[in-house]
Design a protein around this motif. Structure first.
Motif, PDB file in Angstrom:
ATOM      1  N   GLN A  34     -46.218  16.201  -4.766  1.00  0.00           N
ATOM      2  CA  GLN A  34     -45.445  15.091  -4.212  1.00  0.00           C
ATOM      3  C   GLN A  34     -46.171  14.445  -3.040  1.00  0.00           C
ATOM      4  OE1 GLN A  34     -41.444  16.119  -2.999  1.00  0.00           O
ATOM      5  NE2 GLN A  34     -41.114  14.151  -1.988  1.00  0.00           N
ATOM      6  N   LEU A  35     -46.745  15.261  -2.184  1.00  0.00           N
ATOM      7  CA  LEU A  35     -47.513  14.720  -1.064  1.00  0.00           C
ATOM      8  C   LEU A  35     -48.705  13.903  -1.560  1.00  0.00           C
ATOM      9  CD1 LEU A  35     -47.576  17.696   1.465  1.00  0.00           C
ATOM     10  CD2 LEU A  35     -46.644  15.416   1.906  1.00  0.00           C
ATOM     11  N   ILE A  36     -49.394  14.419  -2.553  1.00  0.00           N
ATOM     12  CA  ILE A  36     -50.560  13.708  -3.096  1.00  0.00           C
ATOM     13  C   ILE A  36     -50.136  12.367  -3.679  1.00  0.00           C
ATOM     14  CG2 ILE A  36     -52.287  13.782  -4.944  1.00  0.00           C
ATOM     15  CD1 ILE A  36     -52.506  16.823  -4.357  1.00  0.00           C
ATOM     16  N   ASP A  37     -48.993  12.332  -4.368  1.00  0.00           N
ATOM     17  CA  ASP A  37     -48.485  11.068  -4.902  1.00  0.00           C
ATOM     18  C   ASP A  37     -48.173  10.079  -3.789  1.00  0.00           C
ATOM     19  OD1 ASP A  37     -48.710  11.963  -7.489  1.00  0.00           O
ATOM     20  OD2 ASP A  37     -46.594  12.479  -7.712  1.00  0.00           O
ATOM     21  N   LEU A  38     -47.521  10.551  -2.732  1.00  0.00           N
ATOM     22  CA  LEU A  38     -47.176   9.668  -1.612  1.00  0.00           C
ATOM     23  C   LEU A  38     -48.429   9.149  -0.913  1.00  0.00           C
ATOM     24  CD1 LEU A  38     -44.166  11.641  -0.067  1.00  0.00           C
ATOM     25  CD2 LEU A  38     -44.052   9.413  -1.211  1.00  0.00           C
ATOM     26  N   LEU A  39     -49.474   9.962  -0.873  1.00  0.00           N
ATOM     27  CA  LEU A  39     -50.730   9.548  -0.254  1.00  0.00           C
ATOM     28  C   LEU A  39     -51.517   8.578  -1.125  1.00  0.00           C
ATOM     29  CD1 LEU A  39     -51.871  13.020   1.119  1.00  0.00           C
ATOM     30  CD2 LEU A  39     -51.406  10.998   2.525  1.00  0.00           C
ATOM     31  N   GLY A  40     -51.126   8.457  -2.381  1.00  0.00           N
ATOM     32  CA  GLY A  40     -51.883   7.614  -3.299  1.00  0.00           C
ATOM     33  C   GLY A  40     -53.110   8.308  -3.846  1.00  0.00           C
TER      34      GLY A  40
END
Length: 249
Positions: free
Chosen positions: A155-161
């Motif tokens: 989820q963090l990686i997705d939010l970071l793009g």
């Protein structure tokens, strides 16, 4: 992290949460050759590289424990950084995102302020639960508390793009007393001062974790712990689930 949380829990951080040089080297390598860095959720300033331009921290108690010569610090929260767009080459946020009240807003702010790179230190809760004997065998209540605040790394990686992910192996003699720092020194978790510097334990509450700690004390006294975990005693470092996320913008 919230101001009230670390105004209460942060009083011992300068004593129990010293930066470990091996973890520092990995963090600084992840930051790369940047000119300036902003540290968000900075606490007492652990792991800040020399090129740190500013620290942002909500708790005045934590700011007051920053050592002399540290980068200037301002009181503020990740969700509303008091900084202009593209304020620094890199932004780092170490063991802090689980304290934020609005994760997406905080990550958006990191992306707004960083010109080139974001480095986040966090942990994979599933790996942590499975591998760390303290929460698995003695303090499942603490693991349940972390379940409510841990953010999946995907989820963090997705939010970071997008971001690359590096495991951060914990040395057996780690000098930074975070949650799993004492994986090969179990007696440390019986020390109230050590526990006071670990939000996982301090926020779960002493009454809740007392029965599990009593079982741990008994297993240490009888040698059961050392028999069960003999394989750990031969390791110099251990992957307990801590992860460094490095995002290039």
């Amino acid at each position: 992290m919230t101001t009230t949380t670390y105004d209460t829990l942060g009083a011992t951080y300068a004593r129990t949460r010293q930066p470990d040089p091996r973890i520092a080297a990995q963090i600084h390598a992840a930051l790369g050759n940047v000119t300036d860095v902003i540290n968000v959720g900075a606490g007492t300033g652990s792991y800040e590289p020399p090129q740190t331009a500013l620290a942002v921290e909500p708790s005045q108690v934590m700011i007051a424990q920053r050592p002399p010569g540290s980068a200037p610090a301002v009181q503020g929260v990740a969700e509303r950084l008091p900084l202009r767009d593209d304020a620094a080459d890199a932004v780092m946020a170490l063991l802090t995102v689980h304290h934020w009240t609005d994760l997406a807003a905080g990550i958006d702010e990191l992306r707004r302020v960083a010109r080139g790179r974001i480095v986040i230190l966090t942990w994979d809760q599933q790996v942590f639960r499975e591998r760390f004997w303290l929460v698995r065998d003695y303090l499942p209540e603490a693991a349940a508390f972390d379940d409510t605040r841990a953010t999946p790394t995907d989820q963090l990686i997705d939010l970071l793009g997008g971001a690359r992910q590096e495991p951060v192996r914990v040395p057996h003699d780690c000098v930074d007393g975070f949650g799993a720092a004492y994986w090969r020194r179990p007696e440390a978790y019986l020390d109230p001062q050590v526990r006071a510097g670990i939000s996982l334990l301090a926020q779960t509450g002493e009454d809740t974790i007392a029965p599990g700690l009593a079982r741990l004390a008994d297993d240490l006294a009888t040698g059961r712990w050392h028999t069960r975990h003999a394989e750990l005693l031969a390791l110099d470092t251990f992957d307990v689930g801590y992860r460094l996320l490095v995002a290039d913008l």
